[in-house]
Design an enzyme around this catalytic site. Structure first.
Site, PDB file in Angstrom:
ATOM      1  N   SER A 241       1.109  -0.977   0.359  1.00 27.90           N
ATOM      2  CA  SER A 241      -0.201   0.151  -0.347  1.00 27.90           C
ATOM      3  C   SER A 241       1.092   1.528   0.199  1.00 27.90           C
ATOM      4  CB  SER A 241      -0.574  -0.449   1.447  1.00 27.90           C
ATOM      5  OG  SER A 241      -1.143   0.973   1.276  1.00 27.90           O
ATOM      6  N   CYS A 242       0.470   2.096  -0.400  1.00 28.96           N
ATOM      7  CA  CYS A 242       0.650   3.680  -0.166  1.00 28.96           C
ATOM      8  C   CYS A 242      -0.451   4.898  -0.478  1.00 28.96           C
ATOM      9  CB  CYS A 242       1.846   4.202  -0.954  1.00 28.96           C
ATOM     10  SG  CYS A 242       1.019   4.290  -2.933  1.00 28.96           S
ATOM     11  N   GLY A 243       0.027   6.030  -1.057  1.00 31.46           N
ATOM     12  CA  GLY A 243      -0.560   7.536  -1.054  1.00 31.46           C
ATOM     13  C   GLY A 243      -1.748   6.686  -1.631  1.00 31.46           C
ATOM     14  N   GLY A 245      -1.234   3.830  -4.393  1.00 28.43           N
ATOM     15  CA  GLY A 245      -1.422   2.717  -5.236  1.00 28.43           C
ATOM     16  C   GLY A 245       0.162   2.512  -6.064  1.00 28.43           C
ATOM     17  N   TRP A 270      -4.136   3.739   0.489  1.00 31.11           N
ATOM     18  CA  TRP A 270      -4.603   4.664   2.391  1.00 31.11           C
ATOM     19  C   TRP A 270      -5.799   6.156   1.321  1.00 31.11           C
ATOM     20  CZ3 TRP A 270      -5.158   3.980   6.585  1.00 31.11           C
ATOM     21  CH2 TRP A 270      -5.600   5.223   7.564  1.00 31.11           C
TER      22      TRP A 270
END
Length: 282
Positions: A241-243, A245, A270
């Site tokens: 995951s990240c901000g 994708g 996220w």
């Protein structure tokens, strides 16, 4: 070619390979690092340019940077002339930033021979290699690839929520530690600070060295230090995951380099989780 990476030397030697499809997957917006800015457009000779936020993004979805539909992907892949036997090499103008996202899209849609140029355009330029100012507009021959999404490689919030307490599934977040701990504001309005409960933090910059990935042995040590349970090939699933994708795919690719095989992307990441008030936040 067992590695998902190719070197600049390999690419130089294969620029005339009839099976090569070379793609610039750069993005206009760079988040989480100081962007490299160029005074003029530069591409590796023979490159096609794709739009990750347009042609390879389902703009009809509610989440940011949603995976493309199979129909979208097929249309774009055919425009690029991609065939089942093509050698697809992706790069971006930051070294390693958005190319891994394009790599995972192609992999998830069923392509097998897909690679990322380690170091991307900055490494290519640092070695004094030739560039062009304009990309190839259309392939000489329309491709025949048909995308079929492997849903085990792309997860959603429902899957992540259902596995929050599953010891066999670990979410790894590529955002900065400050954003992970809600010590820095999120760049998107109405997105809460914090992280997915029980997730681990591995900022994507920690798997890079200069423009390139760190050696596989160092990457293996990095993942091993995250948690004792993270061991390759033991059935443990890693969800990245990240901000939204994009940079999650950097650490996903790093995990593959380190020997992990049960990998998937939380598409939306996220931006999706943090904006849904019904989902828990740590």
């Amino acid at each position: 070619m067992p590695s998902p990476l190719v070197t600049t030397d390999w690419l130089q030697d294969n620029l005339d390979n009839e099976h090569l499809v070379l793609i610039d997957a750069s993005m206009a917006n760079v988040v989480g690092k100081e962007p490299i800015v160029y005074d003029r457009p530069m591409l590796i000779p023979g490159s096609f340019r794709i739009d990750l936020e347009g042609a390879l993004c389902d703009t009809g979805a509610s989440q940011a940077h949603a995976f493309p539909t199979e129909e979208q992907f097929t249309a774009e892949a055919c425009r690029l002339g991609i065939e089942p036997e093509s050698l697809v090499v992706l790069y971006d103008d930051q070294g390693i930033y958005s190319a891994p996202r394009a790599w995972w899209i192609l992999r998830a849609m069923g392509l097998k021979q897909v690679f990322v140029l380690d170091g991307g355009l900055p490494q290519w330029l640092a070695e004094g290699r030739d560039t062009d100012s304009a990309s190839v507009a259309y392939a000489a021959k329309h491709g025949s690839v048909v995308g079929k999404l492997d849903h085990t490689l792309v997860r959603d919030s429902v899957y992540v929520f259902q596995h929050l307490e599953d010891e066999r599934v670990t979410v790894i977040d590529a955002r900065s530690q400050e954003r992970f701990l809600a010590q820095a504001p999120e760049p998107r309005p109405s997105v809460r600070g914090g992280h997915i409960p029980n997730s681990l933090n591995l900022p994507f910059t920690e798997v890079l060295e200069g423009y390139r990935f760190k050696p596989a042995s160092q990457l293996a040590s990095t993942f091993a230090h995250l948690a004792p349970s993270l061991q390759p090939n033991n059935g443990h699933q890693l969800v990245f995951s990240c901000g939204s994708g994009i940079t999650a795919c950097i650490i996903l690719l790093a995990a593959e380099l380190a020997g992990y095989t049960e990998l998937s992307l939380y598409d939306g990441s996220w931006a999706d989780w943090g904006s849904n008030e019904s989902l828990p936040v740590a």
